[in-house]
Design a protein around this motif. Structure first.
Motif, PDB file in Angstrom:
ATOM      1  N   VAL A 198     -15.135  -0.055 -18.299  1.00 58.21           N
ATOM      2  CA  VAL A 198     -13.939  -0.634 -17.832  1.00 58.21           C
ATOM      3  C   VAL A 198     -14.406  -2.095 -17.775  1.00 58.21           C
ATOM      4  O   VAL A 198     -14.967  -2.511 -16.907  1.00 58.21           O
ATOM      5  CB  VAL A 198     -12.958  -0.129 -16.697  1.00 58.21           C
ATOM      6  N   THR A 199     -13.763  -3.290 -18.481  1.00 56.66           N
ATOM      7  CA  THR A 199     -14.217  -4.552 -18.298  1.00 56.66           C
ATOM      8  C   THR A 199     -12.850  -5.499 -18.270  1.00 56.66           C
ATOM      9  O   THR A 199     -11.720  -4.846 -18.442  1.00 56.66           O
ATOM     10  CB  THR A 199     -14.895  -5.011 -19.519  1.00 56.66           C
ATOM     11  N   CYS A 200     -13.017  -6.660 -17.993  1.00 53.42           N
ATOM     12  CA  CYS A 200     -12.007  -7.545 -17.773  1.00 53.42           C
ATOM     13  C   CYS A 200     -11.144  -7.642 -19.176  1.00 53.42           C
ATOM     14  O   CYS A 200      -9.675  -8.021 -18.995  1.00 53.42           O
ATOM     15  CB  CYS A 200     -12.326  -8.791 -17.154  1.00 53.42           C
ATOM     16  N   GLY A 201     -11.533  -7.866 -20.287  1.00 59.27           N
ATOM     17  CA  GLY A 201     -10.997  -8.104 -21.489  1.00 59.27           C
ATOM     18  C   GLY A 201     -10.620  -9.227 -21.798  1.00 59.27           C
ATOM     19  O   GLY A 201      -9.876  -9.815 -22.823  1.00 59.27           O
ATOM     20  N   LYS A 202     -11.024 -10.457 -20.876  1.00 61.74           N
ATOM     21  CA  LYS A 202     -10.627 -11.856 -21.062  1.00 61.74           C
ATOM     22  C   LYS A 202     -11.680 -12.513 -21.190  1.00 61.74           C
ATOM     23  O   LYS A 202     -11.592 -13.747 -21.485  1.00 61.74           O
ATOM     24  CB  LYS A 202      -9.638 -11.824 -19.962  1.00 61.74           C
ATOM     25  N   CYS A 203     -12.767 -12.253 -20.705  1.00 57.92           N
ATOM     26  CA  CYS A 203     -14.001 -13.230 -20.677  1.00 57.92           C
ATOM     27  C   CYS A 203     -14.557 -13.379 -21.732  1.00 57.92           C
ATOM     28  O   CYS A 203     -14.365 -12.784 -22.843  1.00 57.92           O
ATOM     29  CB  CYS A 203     -15.018 -12.749 -19.685  1.00 57.92           C
ATOM     30  N   ALA A 223     -17.642 -12.725 -23.002  1.00 54.54           N
ATOM     31  CA  ALA A 223     -18.438 -11.704 -23.469  1.00 54.54           C
ATOM     32  C   ALA A 223     -17.392 -10.511 -23.953  1.00 54.54           C
ATOM     33  O   ALA A 223     -17.781 -10.034 -25.021  1.00 54.54           O
ATOM     34  CB  ALA A 223     -19.130 -11.196 -22.252  1.00 54.54           C
ATOM     35  N   CYS A 224     -16.506 -10.225 -23.243  1.00 52.25           N
ATOM     36  CA  CYS A 224     -15.318  -9.301 -23.464  1.00 52.25           C
ATOM     37  C   CYS A 224     -14.671  -9.703 -25.151  1.00 52.25           C
ATOM     38  O   CYS A 224     -14.698  -8.812 -26.185  1.00 52.25           O
ATOM     39  CB  CYS A 224     -14.504  -9.175 -22.742  1.00 52.25           C
ATOM     40  N   LEU A 225     -14.432 -11.064 -25.268  1.00 53.38           N
ATOM     41  CA  LEU A 225     -13.808 -11.436 -26.441  1.00 53.38           C
ATOM     42  C   LEU A 225     -14.687 -11.333 -27.698  1.00 53.38           C
ATOM     43  O   LEU A 225     -14.442 -11.470 -28.723  1.00 53.38           O
ATOM     44  CB  LEU A 225     -13.263 -12.827 -26.114  1.00 53.38           C
ATOM     45  N   ARG A 249     -21.565  -6.895 -21.304  1.00 52.52           N
ATOM     46  CA  ARG A 249     -22.213  -8.030 -20.681  1.00 52.52           C
ATOM     47  C   ARG A 249     -20.974  -8.533 -19.951  1.00 52.52           C
ATOM     48  O   ARG A 249     -21.364  -9.646 -19.340  1.00 52.52           O
ATOM     49  CB  ARG A 249     -22.684  -8.888 -21.614  1.00 52.52           C
ATOM     50  N   CYS A 250     -19.910  -7.986 -19.807  1.00 51.12           N
ATOM     51  CA  CYS A 250     -18.847  -8.443 -19.043  1.00 51.12           C
ATOM     52  C   CYS A 250     -19.213  -8.470 -17.411  1.00 51.12           C
ATOM     53  O   CYS A 250     -19.950  -7.536 -17.043  1.00 51.12           O
ATOM     54  CB  CYS A 250     -17.483  -7.672 -19.099  1.00 51.12           C
ATOM     55  N   ARG A 251     -19.086  -9.605 -16.642  1.00 49.91           N
ATOM     56  CA  ARG A 251     -19.502  -9.538 -15.179  1.00 49.91           C
ATOM     57  C   ARG A 251     -18.674  -8.579 -14.389  1.00 49.91           C
ATOM     58  O   ARG A 251     -19.057  -8.125 -13.392  1.00 49.91           O
ATOM     59  CB  ARG A 251     -19.465 -10.949 -14.801  1.00 49.91           C
TER      60      ARG A 251
HETATM   61 ZN   LIG Z   1     -14.881  -9.308 -19.501  1.00 50.34          ZN
END
Ligand SMILES: [Zn+2]
Length: 342
Positions: free
Chosen positions: A91-96, A98-100, A106-108
């Motif tokens: 589960v990641t932020c989907g916005k940084c 790394a995610c994009l 690698r999402c923080r």
């Molecule tokens: Zn992210």
């Protein structure tokens, strides 16, 4: 709902089968009626407690979930209620950035279901819509839950990081582990020659059935000597490490010139020694690998649906017996995945 909950870290008996509130979903999330939840070594670490990681308590563990969609948030458009589903654990932020870029591992803010947030050892779990993967209809719920975490980890190690090539020699440690049994299949899929190690001949025979070409019993044989013999003193191109201190020196000495060692864990300890002269003169690469990306997992699920990659289920326990399942996984007597049926 019924769930496995722990209020403090410790031995398997901290896991209690009890009532817990049903999760409340956000607009971009789904509620999944859990049918099966596979265990990973991560569950053991989370239960025992990790230095410098404060896991919110009380906690519901469990990262690998299969089930049916029970409810969808207002913004959810790609899945329907009643649909069978496998969840990506990350589960990641989907916005940084790394995610994009598709490197969501690698999402923080990266976490797993059952790690910093509640997981799937329960009748229901909530997860972001983007974590819903197509269900491979050729698999039972127990088999489907056995796929995500270990296959994405092994895929990211071999394909994303080590870039395994046809004809290469790959040494896979701990063939009986979830990552080991997945790595054997992936390395064979890419046309590599696989040398697998395990601590019993029974496990080695199962590794052979998965496609391993050469077998080493690490209890009775010296890994580096056997690798030298099998490869005519050349060494292997890739070592898949997740054992740590106990095998580190053997792993390094098993590498051919320009070999790559890729590691995703250290179940026997973190301390490792490295002779820098050996590193530069033999032009070795040491690669760290952490989980995998959702995109890689989509590829894995396609190959699972077509039968090219297969889940390896060792044993299924009822959800209420999660403590016994943890103790069994801790004993390392399994070959493949230990799964809870809900
Ligand atoms: Zn992210």
């Amino acid at each position: 709902m019924k769930a496995i909950v722990f209020h403090q870290h410790g031995a398997p008996d901290v896991l209690k089968y009890t009532d817990a509130p049903e999760p409340t979903i956000r607009p971009n999330e789904v509620l999944v009626r859990v049918k099966a939840c596979a265990l990973n070594h991560l569950d053991l670490w989370v239960r025992q407690g990790l230095p410098n990681v404060s896991i919110p308590l009380p906690h519901i563990p469990g990262s690998d979930v299969s089930g049916e969609i029970a409810q969808i948030g207002a913004d959810v458009t790609t899945v329907r209620i009643g649909q069978k589903v496998v969840l990506a654990p990350g589960v990641t932020c989907g916005k940084c950035a790394a995610c994009l870029s598709g490197q969501d591992n690698r999402c923080r803010q990266f976490t797993n279901l059952g790690y910093m947030i509640d997981g799937g050892c329960a009748e229901f779990v909530r997860a972001p819509e983007v974590n819903c993967l197509p269900y491979p209809e050729n698999l039972s719920f127990e088999e489907a839950a056995s796929i995500p975490l270990v296959f994405q980890t092994a895929w990211h190690m071999l394909v994303g990081r080590a870039e395994v090539q046809p004809g290469e020699d790959v040494l896979i440690l701990g063939a009986g582990s979830g990552v080991g049994s997945a790595a054997i299949q992936i390395a064979k899929f890419f046309g590599a020659r696989v040398i697998a190690t395990a601590g019993s001949d029974e496990k080695l025979q199962k590794a052979k059935q998965l496609g391993a070409d050469h077998l080493i019993n690490h209890k009775t044989q010296k890994i580096r000597d056997e690798v030298r013999r099998i490869t005519s003193k050349r060494g292997v191109d890739v070592v898949v490490e997740h054992v740590g201190t106990a095998t580190w020196e053997d792993s390094l000495s098993s590498l051919a010139a320009s070999g790559r060692l890729v590691t995703c864990g250290a179940t026997t300890g973190y301390d490792a020694k490295l002779d820098l002269r050996f590193l530069f003169s033999r032009q070795l690469s040491l690669l760290g690998s952490y989980m995998g990306t959702k995109s890689e997992l989509h590829t894995v699920m396609k190959l699972v649906a077509s039968g090219s990659l297969k889940p390896v289920v060792d044993r299924v326990f009822p959800l209420a017996e999660a403590a016994a399942a943890h103790a069994y996984l801790e004993s390392s007597s399994q070959f493949g995945k230990v799964v809870l049926k809900v």
